[in-house]
Write an enzyme that holds these catalytic residues in place. Structure first.
Site, PDB file in Angstrom:
ATOM      1  N   HIS A 129       0.857  -1.191   0.000  1.00 10.85           N
ATOM      2  CA  HIS A 129       0.000   0.000   0.000  1.00 10.85           C
ATOM      3  C   HIS A 129       0.890   1.238   0.000  1.00 10.85           C
ATOM      4  CE1 HIS A 129      -3.314   2.690   0.801  1.00 10.85           C
ATOM      5  NE2 HIS A 129      -2.709   3.137   1.887  1.00 10.85           N
TER       6      HIS A 129
ATOM      7  N   GLY B  60       3.195   5.130   4.126  1.00  7.84           N
ATOM      8  CA  GLY B  60       2.792   5.904   5.287  1.00  7.84           C
ATOM      9  C   GLY B  60       1.351   5.603   5.629  1.00  7.84           C
TER      10      GLY B  60
ATOM     11  N   SER C 205      -2.625   5.843   6.225  1.00  8.48           N
ATOM     12  CA  SER C 205      -3.688   6.404   5.402  1.00  8.48           C
ATOM     13  C   SER C 205      -4.004   7.834   5.847  1.00  8.48           C
ATOM     14  CB  SER C 205      -4.936   5.520   5.516  1.00  8.48           C
ATOM     15  OG  SER C 205      -5.986   6.039   4.741  1.00  8.48           O
ATOM     16  N   GLY C 206      -4.091   8.724   4.878  1.00  7.96           N
ATOM     17  CA  GLY C 206      -4.422  10.114   5.177  1.00  7.96           C
ATOM     18  C   GLY C 206      -3.225  11.003   5.442  1.00  7.96           C
ATOM     19  N   ILE C 207      -2.015  10.465   5.368  1.00 10.51           N
ATOM     20  CA  ILE C 207      -0.833  11.269   5.669  1.00 10.51           C
ATOM     21  C   ILE C 207      -0.449  12.177   4.496  1.00 10.51           C
ATOM     22  CG2 ILE C 207       1.003   9.738   4.843  1.00 10.51           C
ATOM     23  CD1 ILE C 207       2.414  10.328   7.574  1.00 10.51           C
ATOM     24  N   GLY C 208      -1.027  11.900   3.300  1.00  9.30           N
ATOM     25  CA  GLY C 208      -0.786  12.791   2.170  1.00  9.30           C
ATOM     26  C   GLY C 208       0.073  12.204   1.061  1.00  9.30           C
ATOM     27  N   LYS C 209       0.107  10.890   0.953  1.00 14.87           N
ATOM     28  CA  LYS C 209       0.953  10.255  -0.062  1.00 14.87           C
ATOM     29  C   LYS C 209       0.550  10.664  -1.479  1.00 14.87           C
ATOM     30  CE  LYS C 209       0.020   6.083   1.374  1.00 14.87           C
ATOM     31  NZ  LYS C 209      -0.802   6.441   2.546  1.00 14.87           N
ATOM     32  N   SER C 210      -0.753  10.616  -1.767  1.00  9.38           N
ATOM     33  CA  SER C 210      -1.215  10.959  -3.114  1.00  9.38           C
ATOM     34  C   SER C 210      -0.950  12.423  -3.427  1.00  9.38           C
ATOM     35  CB  SER C 210      -2.711  10.650  -3.257  1.00  9.38           C
ATOM     36  OG  SER C 210      -2.956   9.265  -3.165  1.00  9.38           O
TER      37      SER C 210
ATOM     38  N   ASP D 130      -1.630   4.181  -4.702  1.00 12.21           N
ATOM     39  CA  ASP D 130      -2.345   3.454  -3.649  1.00 12.21           C
ATOM     40  C   ASP D 130      -1.944   1.979  -3.546  1.00 12.21           C
ATOM     41  OD1 ASP D 130      -4.272   3.509  -1.483  1.00 12.21           O
ATOM     42  OD2 ASP D 130      -5.497   2.216  -2.748  1.00 12.21           O
TER      43      ASP D 130
ATOM     44  N   GLU E 272      -6.403   8.582  -7.320  1.00  8.12           N
ATOM     45  CA  GLU E 272      -7.545   8.984  -6.505  1.00  8.12           C
ATOM     46  C   GLU E 272      -7.113  10.071  -5.524  1.00  8.12           C
ATOM     47  OE1 GLU E 272     -10.521   7.274  -3.009  1.00  8.12           O
ATOM     48  OE2 GLU E 272      -9.149   5.905  -4.050  1.00  8.12           O
TER      49      GLU E 272
ATOM     50  N   ARG F  63      19.291  13.776  12.683  1.00  3.37           N
ATOM     51  CA  ARG F  63      19.487  15.053  12.011  1.00  3.37           C
ATOM     52  C   ARG F  63      20.736  15.069  11.136  1.00  3.37           C
ATOM     53  NH1 ARG F  63      16.494  19.177  14.582  1.00  3.37           N
ATOM     54  NH2 ARG F  63      18.006  20.741  13.906  1.00  3.37           N
TER      55      ARG F  63
END
Length: 312
Positions: free
Chosen positions: A140, A155, A157-162, A179, A203, A244
């Site tokens: 995924h 990452g 779902s909803g983290i902003g991959k697309s 996706d 999507e 870092r």
């Protein structure tokens, strides 16, 4: 276990069918390797793997016609047309031995002929089977080609991959799959592909499904890419300690037995993730060339410390 029908192999290379009906062509090929039967023709069978596809070239045919009598041919061909053997290919448009044809017809066993040279035919078959029978896993995430590097972006779902993938496309990079990424192990490398159903589409929450080619052009996406780098997106947390400098040891992701470099990158509002991923890929390319920025920085810091000690 992944397997393909003999008919798929024969159709791909346009082989001529000498024996075997449609039922014979439903035999399965399960091993990405072939058997060029030298020992078997001499009557030695113990080390044979019967489930390998058989290729007969000029050397084998010369030995069969000049050195083997009818009894030894019949014994060898009865063995080579094993129930587990997918089929036999005769190369260089050579004639099929009469006894082999007789036995193959009786057993409804598939025998093919091609004009291709033996070595070339073996390479073609093994390369085709390597891909067709490759181990695979579904991941995924997004698969992008950034600066020529296949980058797997994962990452929650909803983290902003697309959205990140969309921004990368606007910068001229290619989307491979949105996706769902189908990853195959082919020739000891990882190849990520998209399914035919979602190829060229993405999507976006709140927008819906978009056609990448129509919006960004046909060069904005590709069917597959070699997976070389894994970027795992994490939601930024003040309680989390992040590397870092980059000298604390590099993490690896193991996919189908192959390790690739993994980078965990925190995501927060306002952080330019597309730029960060481009920079991460550029740094990866430097690492491949033997240039380690973290080590260079560490060496410079140590040199500066030593210099300060001398000045004191």
């Amino acid at each position: 276990m992944t397997k393909i029908k003999v008919s798929a192999l024969a159709n791909n290379f346009s082989w001529k069918i000498l024996t075997g009906d449609s039922k014979a062509l439903e035999r399965f090929v399960k091993i990405a390797d072939v058997n060029r039967p030298g020992l078997e023709l001499t009557g030695y069978y113990p080390s044979t793997i019967p489930s390998r596809f058989i290729v007969l070239g000029a050397k084998e045919m010369k030995y069969i016609n000049s050195e083997m009598d009818q009894i030894s041919q019949r014994k060898a061909f009865e063995f080579l047309t094993h129930d587990e053997t997918p089929g036999i290919l005769i190369c260089r448009d050579l004639e099929c031995p009469e006894i082999l044809e007789e036995i193959a017809i009786r057993k409804n066993f598939p025998v093919f002929r091609t004009s291709t040279a033996t070595t070339a035919a073996i390479v073609n078959i093994t390369n085709y089977l390597d891909e067709a029978l490759a181990d695979s896993v579904v991941i995924h995430g997004e698969l992008m080609r950034v600066y020529g590097v296949g980058v797997l972006i994962t990452g929650h779902s909803g983290i902003g991959k697309s959205e990140i993938a969309l921004e990368l496309m606007k910068r001229g990079h290619q989307l491979i799959s949105d996706d769902r990424v189908d990853v195959f192990r082919i020739h000891n490398t990882l190849v990520g592909k998209t399914s035919d159903m979602i190829e060229g589409f993405m999507e976006l929450r709140g927008v819906g499904v978009i056609n990448i080619a129509r919006i960004f052009g046909v060069d904005a996406y590709s069917k597959e890419a070699r997976v070389r780098l894994h970027i795992d997106l994490k939601k930024f947390s003040n309680d989390e300690e992040y590397d870092r400098i980059g000298i604390e040891g590099r993490a690896m992701t193991n996919i189908l037995g192959i390790n690739i470099l993994k980078m965990e990158i925190p995501v927060s509002i306002g952080r330019p993730m597309a730029t960060i991923i481009e920079t991460a890929v550029s740094n990866y390319l430097l690492l491949e060339r033997g240039v380690d920025s973290a080590i260079e920085f560490e060496e410079r810091a140590i040199e500066k410390i030593e210099q300060n000690k001398e000045d004191e």
